[in-house]
Design a protein around this motif. Structure first.
Motif, PDB file in Angstrom:
ATOM      1  N   LEU A   1      12.570  44.886  -4.152  1.00 61.96           N
ATOM      2  CA  LEU A   1      11.790  45.017  -2.922  1.00 61.96           C
ATOM      3  C   LEU A   1      10.435  45.592  -3.296  1.00 61.96           C
ATOM      4  O   LEU A   1      10.351  46.571  -4.039  1.00 61.96           O
ATOM      5  CB  LEU A   1      12.495  45.937  -1.924  1.00 61.96           C
ATOM      6  CG  LEU A   1      11.815  46.027  -0.552  1.00 61.96           C
ATOM      7  CD1 LEU A   1      12.864  46.243   0.534  1.00 61.96           C
ATOM      8  CD2 LEU A   1      10.791  47.132  -0.475  1.00 61.96           C
TER       9      LEU A   1
ATOM     10  N   CYS B   1       6.816  47.101  -1.945  1.00 63.16           N
ATOM     11  CA  CYS B   1       6.067  47.652  -0.813  1.00 63.16           C
ATOM     12  C   CYS B   1       4.661  47.053  -0.793  1.00 63.16           C
ATOM     13  O   CYS B   1       3.925  47.175  -1.769  1.00 63.16           O
ATOM     14  CB  CYS B   1       5.988  49.169  -0.924  1.00 63.16           C
ATOM     15  SG  CYS B   1       4.994  49.894   0.391  1.00 63.16           S
ATOM     16  N   VAL B   2       4.338  46.415   0.304  1.00 55.84           N
ATOM     17  CA  VAL B   2       3.013  45.790   0.371  1.00 55.84           C
ATOM     18  C   VAL B   2       1.914  46.835   0.510  1.00 55.84           C
ATOM     19  O   VAL B   2       0.742  46.542   0.288  1.00 55.84           O
ATOM     20  CB  VAL B   2       2.905  44.788   1.552  1.00 55.84           C
ATOM     21  CG1 VAL B   2       3.903  43.651   1.383  1.00 55.84           C
ATOM     22  CG2 VAL B   2       3.108  45.495   2.872  1.00 55.84           C
TER      23      VAL B   2
ATOM     24  N   GLU C   1       9.402  41.421   0.211  1.00 56.93           N
ATOM     25  CA  GLU C   1       8.242  42.286   0.415  1.00 56.93           C
ATOM     26  C   GLU C   1       8.332  42.903   1.791  1.00 56.93           C
ATOM     27  O   GLU C   1       8.821  42.282   2.725  1.00 56.93           O
ATOM     28  CB  GLU C   1       6.944  41.478   0.302  1.00 56.93           C
ATOM     29  CG  GLU C   1       6.715  40.956  -1.087  1.00 56.93           C
ATOM     30  CD  GLU C   1       5.310  40.398  -1.273  1.00 56.93           C
ATOM     31  OE1 GLU C   1       4.489  40.522  -0.342  1.00 56.93           O
ATOM     32  OE2 GLU C   1       5.052  39.850  -2.350  1.00 56.93           O
ATOM     33  N   GLY C   2       7.894  44.143   1.910  1.00 54.53           N
ATOM     34  CA  GLY C   2       7.954  44.793   3.204  1.00 54.53           C
ATOM     35  C   GLY C   2       6.898  45.876   3.322  1.00 54.53           C
ATOM     36  O   GLY C   2       6.378  46.355   2.313  1.00 54.53           O
ATOM     37  N   SER C   3       6.616  46.240   4.566  1.00 61.18           N
ATOM     38  CA  SER C   3       5.658  47.321   4.764  1.00 61.18           C
ATOM     39  C   SER C   3       6.418  48.608   5.039  1.00 61.18           C
ATOM     40  O   SER C   3       7.486  48.609   5.639  1.00 61.18           O
ATOM     41  CB  SER C   3       4.726  46.996   5.928  1.00 61.18           C
ATOM     42  OG  SER C   3       5.472  46.864   7.116  1.00 61.18           O
ATOM     43  N   CYS C   4       5.860  49.699   4.598  1.00 62.37           N
ATOM     44  CA  CYS C   4       6.537  50.999   4.622  1.00 62.37           C
ATOM     45  C   CYS C   4       6.567  51.574   6.040  1.00 62.37           C
ATOM     46  O   CYS C   4       5.533  51.858   6.637  1.00 62.37           O
ATOM     47  CB  CYS C   4       5.809  51.954   3.690  1.00 62.37           C
ATOM     48  SG  CYS C   4       6.518  53.597   3.638  1.00 62.37           S
ATOM     49  N   ASP C   5       7.792  51.754   6.583  1.00 54.42           N
ATOM     50  CA  ASP C   5       7.940  52.310   7.935  1.00 54.42           C
ATOM     51  C   ASP C   5       7.367  53.725   8.004  1.00 54.42           C
ATOM     52  O   ASP C   5       6.691  54.097   8.952  1.00 54.42           O
ATOM     53  CB  ASP C   5       9.421  52.365   8.327  1.00 54.42           C
ATOM     54  CG  ASP C   5       9.978  50.960   8.589  1.00 54.42           C
ATOM     55  OD1 ASP C   5       9.166  50.039   8.801  1.00 54.42           O
ATOM     56  OD2 ASP C   5      11.207  50.802   8.560  1.00 54.42           O
ATOM     57  N   ARG C   6       7.674  54.483   6.984  1.00 57.11           N
ATOM     58  CA  ARG C   6       7.259  55.874   6.954  1.00 57.11           C
ATOM     59  C   ARG C   6       5.742  56.016   7.006  1.00 57.11           C
ATOM     60  O   ARG C   6       5.207  56.843   7.737  1.00 57.11           O
ATOM     61  CB  ARG C   6       7.774  56.495   5.654  1.00 57.11           C
ATOM     62  CG  ARG C   6       7.901  57.966   5.739  1.00 57.11           C
ATOM     63  CD  ARG C   6       8.942  58.429   4.759  1.00 57.11           C
ATOM     64  NE  ARG C   6       8.713  59.819   4.426  1.00 57.11           N
ATOM     65  CZ  ARG C   6       9.497  60.506   3.600  1.00 57.11           C
ATOM     66  NH1 ARG C   6      10.532  59.903   3.043  1.00 57.11           N
ATOM     67  NH2 ARG C   6       9.246  61.758   3.348  1.00 57.11           N
TER      68      ARG C   6
ATOM     69  N   ARG D   1       3.710  53.919   8.248  1.00 55.56           N
ATOM     70  CA  ARG D   1       3.225  53.487   9.554  1.00 55.56           C
ATOM     71  C   ARG D   1       3.505  54.547  10.627  1.00 55.56           C
ATOM     72  O   ARG D   1       2.654  54.837  11.458  1.00 55.56           O
ATOM     73  CB  ARG D   1       3.891  52.160   9.948  1.00 55.56           C
ATOM     74  CG  ARG D   1       3.416  51.607  11.280  1.00 55.56           C
ATOM     75  CD  ARG D   1       3.845  50.162  11.464  1.00 55.56           C
ATOM     76  NE  ARG D   1       5.141  49.896  10.861  1.00 55.56           N
ATOM     77  CZ  ARG D   1       6.309  50.215  11.416  1.00 55.56           C
ATOM     78  NH1 ARG D   1       6.334  50.801  12.592  1.00 55.56           N
ATOM     79  NH2 ARG D   1       7.436  49.946  10.795  1.00 55.56           N
TER      80      ARG D   1
END
Lengths: 169, 169
Positions: free
Chosen positions: B100, B102-103, B139-144, B146
């Motif tokens: 995974l 992180c973008v 790929e994903g964007s970090c919730d934390r 955001r």
DNA sequence: CTAGATGCAAACGTTTTGCACCCCG
DNA sequence: CGGGGTGCAAAACGTTTGCATCTAG
């Protein structure tokens, strides 16, 4: 690809370029047409000979345009192993497709599976992320070839591996 | 990596070379040690400066040895996008792991999930193949980042993206 | 002793870049 | 008229290869 869909794609490209304050030149139009006319994966270098002398485009412009199309989301870079850098124009029609590669004949099969996307979502959130994109590549050996000693793809494949030959599932 | 495991890996490599009638030279030993001493992804070019002058190995030998280790199954080529060709030494310990990315900070997280492997099996067989290998990259964007406006990885990431920084899940 | 391994440098294919010129709006 | 676009050629980059030399077994 039918002329109607291609027309829609040209419109989409034009809109993207316009939105970024960029021009839709005849070189860019020729490239978009060539890339999305069929569903084959390609290397940038492949495109040059395919552009007739009437639509000739320089190597530099090919690379620069591909980068823009990737940025627009219309085109995606994929990797099928061996460090080869390929581009896949089929994400417009099948935004969630994956690739299965036959280790026997190197045929590429594009497939979709909703379960994968559900699972991708679960896993990504479990790890604390929001999903944006995924790439899944599976390799497998052909059951038919093993059991019957022959396989339609493999027969075609006599003339070496055929990149871009695909079946939609 | 503890010295004991490294010893086991050296033995495994030596066995592989022997089985192919190849030699386990000091250059190859130095490379195996360097590659499997930690769990970082690497480019071939990265290795040259890391070999002290006492274990200096030529560029050609680096490439040739990597190819052999890939053939042995101890090392796997992976692609994390951007056409970069990386090698991952962690499949010995986690043979089914996925990536995974992180973008936001480009941190790479290796994770396993048994459901994925079950699903891979189902899909592959449904298409008429027997599974041999898979590569899944999410790929994903970090919730934390955001929600809280900050993220421990991102903080570390101040000094640009840190390839090879990994969390095991 | 000898097949395999190494190091070096040249070659290779792909991608990027600098720059002068061009053209669309 | 001006800023983006193009083409060309050179450069950069990562990787492979040919060959003379070396070495492990």
């Amino acid at each position: 690809m039918d002329p109607q869909s291609l027309q829609a794609i040209l419109g989409q490209a034009q809109a993207f370029f316009a939105s970024k304050g960029l021009r839709f030149t005849k070189q860019r139009e020729a490239l978009v047409t060539l890339i999305f006319r069929n569903d084959e994966h390609f290397k940038p270098e492949d495109l040059l000979p395919k552009l007739g002398k009437s639509h000739a485009v320089s190597r530099a412009t090919v690379y620069r345009t591909i980068a823009l199309l990737v940025e627009s989301g219309m085109l995606r870079e994929i990797s099928l192993g061996g460090g080869e850098r390929l581009y896949d124009p089929n994400f417009l029609q099948s935004p969630h497709h994956n690739h299965l590669i036959c280790v026997d004949c190197r045929k590429i099969i594009e497939f979709e599976d909703p379960n994968i996307d559900v699972m991708q979502n679960c896993i990504t959130r479990r790890l604390g992320f929001s999903p944006t994109q995924k790439a899944l590549r599976i390799e497998g050996s052909c059951d038919r070839l093993r059991l019957l000693g022959t396989c339609p793809n493999f027969k075609e494949g006599k003339k070496k591996s055929i990149p871009g030959t695909k079946r939609r599932v």
